[in-house]
Design a protein around this motif. Structure first.
Motif, PDB file in Angstrom:
ATOM      1  N   PRO A   1    -111.886  70.206  91.033  1.00  0.00           N
ATOM      2  CA  PRO A   1    -113.036  70.101  90.136  1.00  0.00           C
ATOM      3  C   PRO A   1    -113.068  68.782  89.374  1.00  0.00           C
ATOM      4  O   PRO A   1    -113.995  68.538  88.592  1.00  0.00           O
ATOM      5  CB  PRO A   1    -112.805  71.263  89.165  1.00  0.00           C
ATOM      6  CG  PRO A   1    -111.317  71.323  89.042  1.00  0.00           C
ATOM      7  CD  PRO A   1    -110.778  70.970  90.420  1.00  0.00           C
ATOM      8  N   VAL A   2    -112.058  67.934  89.590  1.00  0.00           N
ATOM      9  CA  VAL A   2    -111.869  66.748  88.743  1.00  0.00           C
ATOM     10  C   VAL A   2    -112.593  65.538  89.321  1.00  0.00           C
ATOM     11  O   VAL A   2    -112.483  65.228  90.515  1.00  0.00           O
ATOM     12  CB  VAL A   2    -110.366  66.428  88.570  1.00  0.00           C
ATOM     13  CG1 VAL A   2    -110.176  65.196  87.676  1.00  0.00           C
ATOM     14  CG2 VAL A   2    -109.634  67.634  87.978  1.00  0.00           C
ATOM     15  N   LEU A   3    -113.297  64.851  88.442  1.00  0.00           N
ATOM     16  CA  LEU A   3    -113.991  63.610  88.789  1.00  0.00           C
ATOM     17  C   LEU A   3    -113.507  62.518  87.842  1.00  0.00           C
ATOM     18  O   LEU A   3    -113.653  62.630  86.623  1.00  0.00           O
ATOM     19  CB  LEU A   3    -115.502  63.791  88.665  1.00  0.00           C
ATOM     20  CG  LEU A   3    -116.378  62.547  88.843  1.00  0.00           C
ATOM     21  CD1 LEU A   3    -116.223  61.965  90.237  1.00  0.00           C
ATOM     22  CD2 LEU A   3    -117.840  62.881  88.564  1.00  0.00           C
ATOM     23  N   LEU A   4    -112.895  61.466  88.400  1.00  0.00           N
ATOM     24  CA  LEU A   4    -112.512  60.296  87.615  1.00  0.00           C
ATOM     25  C   LEU A   4    -113.680  59.320  87.628  1.00  0.00           C
ATOM     26  O   LEU A   4    -114.129  58.876  88.685  1.00  0.00           O
ATOM     27  CB  LEU A   4    -111.265  59.627  88.199  1.00  0.00           C
ATOM     28  CG  LEU A   4    -109.987  60.462  88.276  1.00  0.00           C
ATOM     29  CD1 LEU A   4    -108.827  59.596  88.775  1.00  0.00           C
ATOM     30  CD2 LEU A   4    -109.641  61.090  86.937  1.00  0.00           C
ATOM     31  N   HIS A   5    -114.141  58.967  86.441  1.00  0.00           N
ATOM     32  CA  HIS A   5    -115.309  58.103  86.277  1.00  0.00           C
ATOM     33  C   HIS A   5    -114.826  56.790  85.673  1.00  0.00           C
ATOM     34  O   HIS A   5    -114.257  56.768  84.581  1.00  0.00           O
ATOM     35  CB  HIS A   5    -116.309  58.800  85.354  1.00  0.00           C
ATOM     36  CG  HIS A   5    -117.552  58.011  85.081  1.00  0.00           C
ATOM     37  ND1 HIS A   5    -117.876  57.553  83.830  1.00  0.00           N
ATOM     38  CD2 HIS A   5    -118.547  57.609  85.898  1.00  0.00           C
ATOM     39  CE1 HIS A   5    -119.025  56.905  83.880  1.00  0.00           C
ATOM     40  NE2 HIS A   5    -119.445  56.918  85.130  1.00  0.00           N
ATOM     41  N   VAL A   6    -115.012  55.686  86.412  1.00  0.00           N
ATOM     42  CA  VAL A   6    -114.508  54.373  85.996  1.00  0.00           C
ATOM     43  C   VAL A   6    -115.702  53.410  85.919  1.00  0.00           C
ATOM     44  O   VAL A   6    -116.033  52.733  86.893  1.00  0.00           O
ATOM     45  CB  VAL A   6    -113.441  53.852  86.977  1.00  0.00           C
ATOM     46  CG1 VAL A   6    -112.787  52.586  86.430  1.00  0.00           C
ATOM     47  CG2 VAL A   6    -112.379  54.921  87.254  1.00  0.00           C
ATOM     48  N   PRO A   7    -116.355  53.315  84.774  1.00  0.00           N
ATOM     49  CA  PRO A   7    -117.614  52.569  84.712  1.00  0.00           C
ATOM     50  C   PRO A   7    -117.494  51.091  84.405  1.00  0.00           C
ATOM     51  O   PRO A   7    -118.434  50.330  84.660  1.00  0.00           O
ATOM     52  CB  PRO A   7    -118.365  53.276  83.581  1.00  0.00           C
ATOM     53  CG  PRO A   7    -117.276  53.736  82.664  1.00  0.00           C
ATOM     54  CD  PRO A   7    -116.123  54.110  83.560  1.00  0.00           C
ATOM     55  N   HIS A   8    -116.356  50.658  83.846  1.00  0.00           N
ATOM     56  CA  HIS A   8    -116.300  49.298  83.295  1.00  0.00           C
ATOM     57  C   HIS A   8    -115.231  48.416  83.922  1.00  0.00           C
ATOM     58  O   HIS A   8    -114.818  47.415  83.328  1.00  0.00           O
ATOM     59  CB  HIS A   8    -116.072  49.358  81.776  1.00  0.00           C
ATOM     60  CG  HIS A   8    -117.219  49.939  81.016  1.00  0.00           C
ATOM     61  ND1 HIS A   8    -117.072  50.538  79.783  1.00  0.00           N
ATOM     62  CD2 HIS A   8    -118.543  50.015  81.335  1.00  0.00           C
ATOM     63  CE1 HIS A   8    -118.254  50.953  79.352  1.00  0.00           C
ATOM     64  NE2 HIS A   8    -119.159  50.652  80.282  1.00  0.00           N
ATOM     65  N   ALA A   9    -114.775  48.762  85.128  1.00  0.00           N
ATOM     66  CA  ALA A   9    -113.779  47.926  85.809  1.00  0.00           C
ATOM     67  C   ALA A   9    -114.419  46.779  86.578  1.00  0.00           C
ATOM     68  O   ALA A   9    -113.743  45.822  86.951  1.00  0.00           O
ATOM     69  CB  ALA A   9    -112.935  48.770  86.757  1.00  0.00           C
TER      70      ALA A   9
END
Length: 242
Positions: A7-15
């Protein structure tokens, strides 16, 4: 892609650091000055940290990494007057930089073009990923992965607070106590809530209305070694994805 069971979503918006060619003429700083801004505000290595933690997890999560610089569009900011960073010219489309300097002219047509080209597609991609996790598992745990400067930068609105190793940003609706407890256990000492940054990203279509989406922002101070962060983030993924 992650494991269908997760169920896990890693969200990386600023890399991301990419500046598409058609957007560059609208940014006022010369190349050297823009490079300084990008260096100061990019969440360096968070993409690698997220990828390493995902690979090490017992049930690999899903990962979304935005490759475009936040100086093009900040995909995590509100696009309207709900965004408090608009007070310093740093809403979804920045008009000012880290020192309060003007970096983009006020141009409504260009702003709308940027939002259409980058903000809306990113929002759709996250919404699709969240929908997929809910369809597969009945819930989504969205972990928002960031880093932040050791010393305050001039643009910060809440620079007087503590700057712990790990800042956990929370949302009053979407961050349940069990998620905070799991993060505190995973990251250990020198963890604080909502300082110097607060909040947690949730797709606007589900924000405040869908309890199946849990969210937590993980802000890593930039002097903290990557290895320990990867291990702690992996432990958090394993704990909340079970």
């Amino acid at each position: 892609m992650g494991d269908p069971r997760s169920p896990v979503l890693l969200h990386v918006p600023h890399a991301g650091t990419r500046i598409p060619a058609w957007t560059r003429p609208h940014l006022l700083p010369d190349d050297a000055a823009l490079a300084v801004e990008i260096a100061a505000l990019t969440d360096h290595r968070t993409d690698a940290v997220a990828a390493s933690a995902a690979a090490a997890a017992r049930v690999p999560p899903w990962v979304l990494v935005n490759p475009v610089s936040r100086f093009v569009v900040d995909v995590e900011r509100f696009p309207d007057d709900r965004e408090e960073m608009a007070a310093v010219g740093m809403a979804a489309v920045y008009t000012h930089g880290t020192r309060g300097q003007r970096i983009r002219a006020d141009d409504a047509a260009h702003r709308e073009a940027l939002l259409a080209a980058f903000y809306a597609p990113w929002a759709s991609a996250v919404e699709e990923a969240v929908t997929g996790r809910i369809a597969a598992t009945g819930r989504c745990v969205l972990l928002d992965v960031h880093s932040y400067a050791t010393a305050p930068l001039p643009y910060e609105l809440h620079a007087s607070g503590p700057r712990p190793r790990i800042c956990l940003g929370t949302d009053p609706v979407h961050t349940p106590p069990w998620l905070v407890d799991a993060a505190r256990t995973a990251f250990g000492a020198d963890v604080a809530l909502d300082t110097p940054f607060s909040g947690a990203y949730v797709p606007l279509s589900r924000y405040g209305v869908d309890a199946r989406v849990s969210a937590l922002m993980v802000e890593v101070r930039r002097d903290v070694p990557d290895a320990g962060v990867v291990a702690a983030l992996t432990a958090l993924i394993d704990a909340v994805g079970a």
